[in-house]
Design an enzyme around this catalytic site. Structure first.
Site: not given
Length: 241
Positions: A107, A169, A198
């Protein structure tokens, strides 16, 4: 810091299985003050509930890989976290090191300032460099939406997809705000169906998770994993009883 929990109405739709929801959760172990015993407890939670992954601090990757071996729970970690301001070369080296330690998902935080400047090419090139360094492992691109206009969010989503990322995300959970229903809907419209979205930051209740799932989120960063999944199990038992 901790962002405000998402405020939604009680979820009234059909309830999914506990297993299917657990498979959408990255159990988050990113708070800076976590001790080693607290990280180990978090790994045990992820193993018990069979979450998709844990998302741990870089220094905890080796510990998580050892603690989750054979569990089916992937070990994810973060790059350029939480501010995103590291150079591309630094993010590449960090990614390569973490992959070598056994991280299965990355991430990464974009350079938020560069996106706000309108330098989309820089953002895209940096994401692409991390994707290469990840060597086939899924890269989730954290846009940190709190700081962005809708136009910038859309541009960040498009750049991330062109660069080969697997997910976009919403947030780190360490800025002024986290996931919102409006942002999830916008991000879902801004990427192709094959790309994941996400939601992270403030997803602390089952109602919030299921609401965002219906809007297009496919993965969730969460610290209240056990509480949400236990709540779902209780609701399913009440419905079936």
């Amino acid at each position: 810091m901790s962002v405000t929990s998402i405020d939604v109405l009680p979820y009234a739709g059909p309830l999914p299985s506990v297993r299917s929801v657990a498979a959408m959760i990255d159990h988050s172990l990113l708070r800076p003050e976590l001790t080693r015993p607290e990280v180990l407890a978090g790994l045990a939670t992820a193993r018990e509930y069979a979450t998709a992954s844990v998302c741990v601090r870089p220094a905890d990757v080796a510990l998580a890989v050892a603690g989750l071996r054979g569990s089916g729970v992937a070990v994810g970690t973060v790059v350029g976290f939480p501010h995103g301001g590291a150079t591309t070369a630094t993010k590449e080296r960090e990614t390569a090191e973490l992959v070598a330690l056994g991280a299965a998902e990355i991430d990464m935080v974009i350079d938020v300032g560069r996106l706000r400047d309108g330098d989309v090419a820089y953002v895209e090139e940096q994401v692409a460099a991390v994707v290469v360094a990840a060597d086939g492992r899924p890269v989730k691109v954290i846009l940190e939406n709190w700081y962005l206009s809708d136009e910038q969010k859309v541009a960040g989503c498009a750049a991330s997809e062109r660069a080969g990322a697997a997910y976009v995300k919403t947030s780190t959970g360490f800025a002024g705000g986290g996931a919102t229903a409006a942002d999830i809907a916008l991000m879902r419209r801004s990427v192709s169906p094959s790309m994941g979205v996400k939601a992270a930051g403030g997803v602390r209740t089952l109602d919030a998770l299921l609401t965002l799932r219906d809007l297009g989120a496919t993965r969730f960063g969460a610290t209240t994993t056990a509480a949400m999944l236990d709540d779902l199990a209780r609701r399913l038992a009440s419905r079936d009883g």
